[in-house]
Design a protein around this motif. Structure first.
Motif, PDB file in Angstrom:
ATOM      1  N   ALA A  28      11.686   2.884   4.142  1.00 53.85           N
ATOM      2  CA  ALA A  28      10.951   3.429   5.277  1.00 53.85           C
ATOM      3  C   ALA A  28       9.499   3.004   5.242  1.00 53.85           C
ATOM      4  CB  ALA A  28      11.051   4.954   5.280  1.00 53.85           C
ATOM      5  N   ARG A  29       8.954   2.873   4.040  1.00 51.83           N
ATOM      6  CA  ARG A  29       7.555   2.478   3.940  1.00 51.83           C
ATOM      7  C   ARG A  29       7.389   0.995   4.228  1.00 51.83           C
ATOM      8  NH1 ARG A  29       7.749   5.900  -0.646  1.00 51.83           N
ATOM      9  NH2 ARG A  29       7.829   4.136  -2.061  1.00 51.83           N
ATOM     10  N   GLY A  30       8.387   0.205   3.889  1.00 49.02           N
ATOM     11  CA  GLY A  30       8.291  -1.221   4.174  1.00 49.02           C
ATOM     12  C   GLY A  30       7.607  -1.986   3.065  1.00 49.02           C
ATOM     13  N   PRO A  31       7.419  -3.294   3.247  1.00 47.71           N
ATOM     14  CA  PRO A  31       6.901  -4.164   2.181  1.00 47.71           C
ATOM     15  C   PRO A  31       5.473  -3.841   1.796  1.00 47.71           C
ATOM     16  CG  PRO A  31       7.040  -5.353   4.265  1.00 47.71           C
ATOM     17  CD  PRO A  31       7.750  -4.050   4.469  1.00 47.71           C
ATOM     18  N   ALA A  32       4.739  -3.096   2.635  1.00 48.70           N
ATOM     19  CA  ALA A  32       3.360  -2.758   2.274  1.00 48.70           C
ATOM     20  C   ALA A  32       3.315  -1.758   1.143  1.00 48.70           C
ATOM     21  CB  ALA A  32       2.620  -2.206   3.488  1.00 48.70           C
ATOM     22  N   ALA A  33       4.432  -1.123   0.833  1.00 49.80           N
ATOM     23  CA  ALA A  33       4.440  -0.044  -0.152  1.00 49.80           C
ATOM     24  C   ALA A  33       5.122  -0.499  -1.430  1.00 49.80           C
ATOM     25  CB  ALA A  33       5.130   1.174   0.421  1.00 49.80           C
ATOM     26  N   ASN A  66     -17.411   5.492   8.325  1.00 48.04           N
ATOM     27  CA  ASN A  66     -16.055   4.996   8.519  1.00 48.04           C
ATOM     28  C   ASN A  66     -16.039   3.486   8.372  1.00 48.04           C
ATOM     29  OD1 ASN A  66     -16.167   7.604  10.470  1.00 48.04           O
ATOM     30  ND2 ASN A  66     -14.112   7.305   9.655  1.00 48.04           N
ATOM     31  N   ALA A  67     -14.932   2.951   7.893  1.00 41.63           N
ATOM     32  CA  ALA A  67     -14.809   1.510   7.705  1.00 41.63           C
ATOM     33  C   ALA A  67     -13.347   1.108   7.847  1.00 41.63           C
ATOM     34  CB  ALA A  67     -15.356   1.102   6.332  1.00 41.63           C
ATOM     35  N   SER A  68     -13.137  -0.203   7.830  1.00 44.38           N
ATOM     36  CA  SER A  68     -11.795  -0.777   7.865  1.00 44.38           C
ATOM     37  C   SER A  68     -11.687  -1.740   6.700  1.00 44.38           C
ATOM     38  CB  SER A  68     -11.558  -1.500   9.195  1.00 44.38           C
ATOM     39  OG  SER A  68     -10.276  -2.080   9.235  1.00 44.38           O
ATOM     40  N   HIS A  69     -10.736  -1.491   5.803  1.00 43.78           N
ATOM     41  CA  HIS A  69     -10.677  -2.220   4.533  1.00 43.78           C
ATOM     42  C   HIS A  69      -9.291  -2.812   4.318  1.00 43.78           C
ATOM     43  CE1 HIS A  69     -11.644  -3.104   0.327  1.00 43.78           C
ATOM     44  NE2 HIS A  69     -10.474  -2.586  -0.003  1.00 43.78           N
ATOM     45  N   ARG A  70      -9.228  -4.056   3.875  1.00 43.10           N
ATOM     46  CA  ARG A  70      -7.966  -4.679   3.488  1.00 43.10           C
ATOM     47  C   ARG A  70      -7.839  -4.618   1.965  1.00 43.10           C
ATOM     48  NH1 ARG A  70      -5.388  -7.685   7.527  1.00 43.10           N
ATOM     49  NH2 ARG A  70      -6.669  -8.022   9.400  1.00 43.10           N
ATOM     50  N   ASN A 232       1.374   2.651   4.332  1.00 43.86           N
ATOM     51  CA  ASN A 232       2.334   2.534   5.418  1.00 43.86           C
ATOM     52  C   ASN A 232       2.632   1.052   5.663  1.00 43.86           C
ATOM     53  OD1 ASN A 232       2.477   5.376   6.055  1.00 43.86           O
ATOM     54  ND2 ASN A 232       0.394   5.173   6.858  1.00 43.86           N
ATOM     55  N   PRO A 233       3.704   0.728   6.419  1.00 45.27           N
ATOM     56  CA  PRO A 233       4.027  -0.678   6.659  1.00 45.27           C
ATOM     57  C   PRO A 233       2.908  -1.472   7.314  1.00 45.27           C
ATOM     58  CG  PRO A 233       5.898   0.702   7.207  1.00 45.27           C
ATOM     59  CD  PRO A 233       4.768   1.637   6.904  1.00 45.27           C
ATOM     60  N   ASP A 234       2.019  -0.796   8.074  1.00 49.22           N
ATOM     61  CA  ASP A 234       0.926  -1.529   8.728  1.00 49.22           C
ATOM     62  C   ASP A 234      -0.297  -1.692   7.838  1.00 49.22           C
ATOM     63  OD1 ASP A 234      -0.033   1.049   8.674  1.00 49.22           O
ATOM     64  OD2 ASP A 234      -0.368   1.221  10.835  1.00 49.22           O
TER      65      ASP A 234
END
Length: 587
Positions: A28-33, A66-70, A232-234
């Motif tokens: 359910a979490r997908g490859p990101a997890a 707030n930020a957006s981090h990879r 999450n997957p995203d």
């Protein structure tokens, strides 16, 4: 079910996303997890993390934004929070603050957050009534391990909302150490730290200068802020609710007994690699995880690579301690020296972890509910020669050794019980100190400039990392005891229900419940500490100075005495938020 089984069930449920029928939580979490490529990106070192050099004193400022981090280049961006200095575009964590003993400075923190990236995980039963942390997240910056006044402690009651600011005064009147700063807002610590509000704080002095005279300097000195995450997957951060515990609306509560992620991050990157020269490195290790303990080894493809611990929470040890493994709990720090000089160019060393969750006796197999995190990061040895100055046999100059409190007579011995509370269905609902809620009027009062012995009596079946604000203490010993019999004696259990009930009873003397002989603190624990692991079914004894004059004029790691209100708590952040934290007052 036993108390151990109950806690495991709650922890595991709280660490896995709910999956559709017939689909595993991992799927359910997908490859990101948990399926990201390993060791493909370089670890951000001290320079890349950013340095805020305050060794000259003065004033500086940070903004909470707030930020957006990879977390990895092939993952989608995650909404995060970050500490940013002027001109910074940092997207996760905060700069490495470098300070010098005896040189004070002021830090003004401005809360410029616009919303909380984990709004769905806010538990309305834990935050102050009337707060709106989803849209206006509160923050409070605590210098963990800092010898600071109550006004600058950054305690849970000192949180401030977006649009406001707070100025902290750091006197730095203590030994050189690897301190760290992190959020401490009441009821929100677990989410704010998980979202990114943490950073390392390296304090220098005349012994630990950072100039490479006796220990590896930058770039061979590297902070390692180690955290476990779930995605999450995203690529966004996941913090799933607890299906075993319902809120007032009947939905799963956002709070779970412990959060355990299935992906390791170091300095904000998923399982990174660090290219290392053939020589010695100084790793300033910070366990920044919410609840996960680590049992670290350096795997070079054969027997574990030996290393040296040279310092603990509050500064250097008297002498290096040779180790082949290291156990470190949430909130603890370890100052390590690892020598790669004997390895061939191209060799790879993996930092491995074998600690179970919950620690120390969680399930072993994934089928049984285990959430292992075996590989944390990698080191790749290059052909370049690095720092090769021999590690000194003694780390502190003569006269600057750690003052032993072992023979000192404590002014008072306090019994401090650690307990777990479950509901009638057997589901854990909170953990407490002395069976009191945080808002209890039963505040511990201590006298300034006195030495006390605290006996941390762990009646639960998990280890708890206990942190005291303001001071640095010493671990005396640990001893097993009959936990169930002791718990019965305290009066914490309501006879009508058979359940531990908050507010009942009191901690009692533990002497007649003891088993065997006490075990002295390990060699790498015989320095200054501000966080100590209290193992299940054991009494952990610590000697605590409540001021610079507590040892009769002998030097302590802390150099200033203050009076006022502080807190002590478990550093498992889910426990701290609900409700394993108590006030104490220095008079």
């Amino acid at each position: 079910m036993t108390r151990r089984q109950l806690l495991q069930a709650g922890a595991v449920a709280g660490a896995g996303l709910l999956a559709p029928p017939g689909i595993s939580a991992a799927a359910a979490r997908g490859p990101a997890a948990g399926q990201q490529a390993m060791f493909t990106q370089q670890l951000p070192t001290l320079a890349e993390l950013g340095v805020l050099d305050m060794r000259g004193g003065g004033r500086t400022a940070l903004w909470v934004r707030n930020a957006s981090h990879r977390f990895q280049e092939n993952m989608g961006p995650a909404n995060t929070l970050a500490y940013q200095e002027a001109g910074s575009s940092r997207t996760y964590l905060g700069p490495v603050i470098i300070a010098r003993k005896g040189v004070p400075f002021e830090l003004k923190v401005r809360n410029a957050a616009e919303c909380h990236p984990l709004a769905s995980a806010i538990d309305s039963e834990l935050v102050p009534r009337g707060s709106n942390d989803a849209k206006r997240p509160r923050t409070s910056v605590h210098l963990h391990g800092g010898n600071v006044s109550p006004q600058s402690d950054g305690g849970p009651d000192q949180a401030f909302a977006p649009g406001d600011s707070y100025t902290y005064h750091y006197g730095n009147n203590q030994d050189a150490a690897g301190l760290w700063y992190h959020d401490h807002a009441l009821g929100m610590t677990r989410l704010n730290v998980y979202a990114g509000l943490a950073g390392s704080y390296l304090l220098r002095d005349g012994i630990d200068t950072g100039d490479g005279t006796q220990l590896p300097p930058p770039p061979y000195e590297v902070p390692l802020i180690i955290q476990d995450k779930m995605f999450n997957p995203d690529g966004t951060l996941a913090y799933p609710p607890n299906p075993d515990l319902k809120g007032p609306d009947g939905a799963p509560r956002p709070w779970a007994p412990e959060f355990f992620g299935d992906v390791a991050t170091v300095n904000g990157k998923v399982r990174p690699n660090l290219d290392v020269a053939r020589g010695r490195y100084r790793f300033r290790v910070f366990n920044g995880s919410n609840a996960r303990f680590y049992d670290f080894t350096f795997d070079a493809g054969g027997p574990a690579l030996a290393f040296y611990q040279i310092g603990s929470d509050g500064g250097l040890l008297n002498a290096p301690v040779r180790l082949d493994r290291l156990v470190i709990g949430p909130g603890e720090r370890a100052d390590l020296v690892v020598d790669f000089a004997g390895l061939r160019a191209g060799s790879r060393v993996v930092l491995r972890n074998s600690a179970r969750v919950p620690y120390p006796d969680g399930p072993e197999s994934v089928a049984g509910g285990a959430i292992p995190l075996p590989q944390v990061m990698q080191f790749t040895v290059t052909s370049r020669t690095g720092y090769t100055v021999p590690l000194p046999a003694r780390l502190r100059d003569k006269g600057g050794e750690v003052t032993s409190l072992r023979e000192a007579a404590p002014a008072k011995i306090r019994r401090m019980a650690l307990v777990e509370v479950a509901n009638p269905d057997g589901v854990p609902v909170m953990a407490l100190l002395n069976n009191r809620m945080f808002d209890s009027p039963d505040t511990t009062e201590v006298e300034s400039d006195t030495l006390e012995q605290w006996e941390l009596i762990n009646t639960t079946e998990d280890a708890h990392p206990i942190h005291l604000h303001f001071t640095q203490f010493q671990v005396l010993n640990r001893q097993k005891f009959h936990a169930d019999a002791y718990l019965e004696e305290t009066g914490y259990i309501d006879p009508a229900t058979g359940l531990v009930t908050p507010g009942r009873g009191k901690a009692v003397e533990v002497e007649r419940f003891l088993i065997g002989r006490p075990r002295d603190a390990a060699a790498n624990e015989q320095g200054w500490k501000d966080t100590v692991v209290a193992l299940p079914g054991e009494v952990t004894r610590i000697r605590v100075p409540f001021g610079a004059g507590a040892a009769g004029g002998k030097p302590l790691a802390i150099g200033s005495s203050f009076k006022g209100d502080y807190v002590w708590h478990c550093h498992i952040l889910e426990h701290e938020d609900n409700d394993m934290m108590q006030r104490y007052t220095i008079k």
